[in-house]
Design an enzyme around this catalytic site. Structure first.
Site, PDB file in Angstrom:
ATOM      1  CB  SER A  38      18.303  32.851  -4.670  1.00 53.84           C
ATOM      2  OG  SER A  38      18.852  33.081  -3.611  1.00 53.84           O
ATOM      3  CG  ASP A  57      26.088  31.737  -5.378  1.00 52.25           C
ATOM      4  OD1 ASP A  57      26.297  32.407  -4.330  1.00 52.25           O
ATOM      5  OD2 ASP A  57      25.247  31.216  -5.665  1.00 52.25           O
ATOM      6  CG  HIS A 115      23.590  34.535  -4.952  1.00 52.42           C
ATOM      7  ND1 HIS A 115      23.223  33.081  -4.837  1.00 52.42           N
ATOM      8  CD2 HIS A 115      22.194  35.156  -4.693  1.00 52.42           C
ATOM      9  CE1 HIS A 115      21.806  32.949  -4.294  1.00 52.42           C
ATOM     10  NE2 HIS A 115      21.549  34.162  -4.312  1.00 52.42           N
TER      11      HIS A 115
END
Length: 365
Positions: free
Chosen positions: A220, A302, A331
Site C-alpha cells: 500500500s 481495489d 486492497h
C-alpha cells in the site's frame, strides 16, 4: 473447456462437502431443501468459474522480464481463485485482517538516528537458524515496508516474514516515524512523497551486509509491490510535537483524508498546496526512471487505488517494470481458498518473486 469442466467439478465437490458438514437435511423436513441448495451451488459455481476466477493481466515493459516471471514466478500467470464466499472488493479488504492468522515472530529492535535529529525504529528477524544461508554476511535480506499506519505487527508483514524464514532469508521491517511506539524526537512524521528516511534505512542495512542480496517489498503506502495506492499519513498520538508548526485543533476537525493532508501533511513537508503534494506523491511519475526489476501486484477492484490510476501504459515503456493485475482482491486482500487463514495470493506472489530474484536474478542482468 476441458479445464473449465474440471474446475467446475472440483468446486462443486468442495461446495457439496462443505454443505454436507454445515447443513442438516432434517432442518428442511425433506431432501428438497438440500437439493435446491445444491442446485443453487452448481449455478453459483458456473458463474464463479466463468466470471470471477481469472488469470491476472501481466503487463511488462520488456520481453526478458516477462519470460523471467513465467519461468521462475509462474503464480503471476496462473488463474487466481478468490475465496468463493468473499470475492467482492470491500469484503476482501475488510475481512483479511480478521481472517488471516498472525504467525509468531520474535524481533530484534534497532533505533537509528536521522540527519535531522529524529529516529527510526527497525524490527529485525535475523533468521540465525537458517540452514540454507548459515553465513549471516551473505544471507539474503528483505526490507519490508508496511502500509499506512502499519508496523511490523501487521498480519501481512508477519506472513511475509514467515515465508522468508522458510526460504532462509533475513527480514527487517521499516517502521515509519512515530507509529511503532518509539519516541518522536522531531516535529516530523512521514508522507507518501518523502523518501529521505527510506534512503537512510537502505544505506544503513546495506552497510551492515554489503555482500548479501538485498530486496524490498512494500504494501500500500509502502509503495513498492503490493496494492500500491494513493493513501498517506494518518494522525498519530504525538500531537504536542506539532503545535508550533500547525493548528492541531483545525487539523483534528478534518473530515476526510484530503482535508487532513491539506491541513497537516502538506504543511509539515512544505508543499504550497495540497495538489502539489498529491502530484509529488504519485508513484506513476517515477515509474519511467525505475532502474531495477520491480514487480507490482494490484487488483483492479481495489477500493483505495482505482483501476484508472494504474499506470499501464507507463509500465509498458520500462523493461524493469512488471504489473500483475487481478480482477478481484480488494486492497491488500487477495484471499483464496474456502477458509483463507494461512496464505493469500499475495503471499504466494511474494514468496515466488523474492526467491526468483535471489536465485535467478542474474538472468536479468
Amino acid at each position: 473447456m476441458q479445464r473449465l469442466a474440471m474446475d467446475l467439478r472440483m468446486l462443486s465437490r468442495e461446495l457439496s462437502l462443505y454443505l454436507e458438514h454445515q447443513v442438516r437435511v432434517g432442518f428442511f423436513g425433506s431432501g428438497l431443501g438440500l437439493s435446491l441448495i445444491l442446485g443453487f451451488s452448481v449455478a453459483y459455481a458456473c458463474y464463479y468459474l466463468s466470471s470471477i476466477a481469472k488469470k491476472p493481466q501481466l503487463v511488462t515493459g520488456g520481453e526478458s522480464f516477462s519470460r523471467f516471471l513465467q519461468d521462475h514466478c509462474p503464480v503471476v500467470t496462473e488463474t487466481y481463485y478468490p475465496t468463493v464466499w468473499c470475492w467482492e472488493s470491500r469484503g476482501q479488504t475488510l475481512l483479511r485482517p480478521f481472517i488471516t492468522s498472525k504467525p509468531p515472530v520474535q524481533y530484534r529492535n534497532e533505533l537509528i538516528k536521522t540527519a535531522d535529529g529524529g529516529q527510526i525504529s527497525l524490527d529485525w528477524f535475523d533468521n540465525d537458524n537458517s540452514t540454507c544461508y548459515m553465513d549471516a554476511s551473505t544471507r539474503p535480506t528483505i526490507l519490508l515496508l508496511p502500509g499506512l499506519t502499519g508496523t511490523s505487527k501487521e498480519s501481512y508483514i508477519l506472513h511475509m516474514i514467515h515465508l522468508s524464514e522458510e526460504l532462509g532469508y533475513r527480514c527487517v521491517v521499516f517502521n515509519n516515524r512515530g507509529v511503532a511506539g518509539e519516541n518522536l524526537l522531531t516535529p516530523r512524521t512521514y508522507c507518501c512523497a518523502n523518501t529521505e528516511d527510506l534512503e537512510t534505512v537502505i544505506h544503513h542495512v546495506h552497510s551492515l551486509y554489503p555482500s548479501a542480496p538485498f530486496l524490498a517489498a512494500g504494501v500500500s503506502m509502502g509503495g513498492c509491490n503490493f496494492s500500491v495506492g494513493w493513501n498517506t499519513f494518518a494522525c498519530s498520538e504525538h500531537r504536542h510535537m506539532f503545535v508550533k508548526q500547525v493548528d492541531m485543533d483545525h487539523v483534528m476537525k478534518a473530515k476526510s483524508i484530503r482535508e487532513f493532508d491539506k491541513r497537516f501533511t502538506s504543511v509539515m513537508f512544505g508543499y504550497r498546496t495540497i495538489d502539489d503534494y498529491y502530484t509529488d506523491a504519485s508513484p506513476n511519475r517515477r515509474l519511467k526512471s525505475v532502474g531495477i526489476p520491480v514487480l507490482c501486484l494490484n487488483s483492479v477492484d481495489d477500493v483505495f487505488s482505482p483501476s484508472h490510476a494504474i499506470p499501464i501504459e507507463t509500465a509498458k515503456q520500462n523493461p524493469n517494470v512488471a504489473l500483475v493485475l487481478t480482477s478481484y482482491g480488494g486492497h491488500i486482500g487477495f484471499l483464496e481458498g474456502i477458509w483463507p487463514r494461512q496464505s493469500t495470493y499475495m503471499d504466494r506472489v511474494f514468496k515466488q518473486f523474492v526467491q526468483a530474484m535471489v536465485e535467478h536474478g542474474h538472468e536479468l542482468s
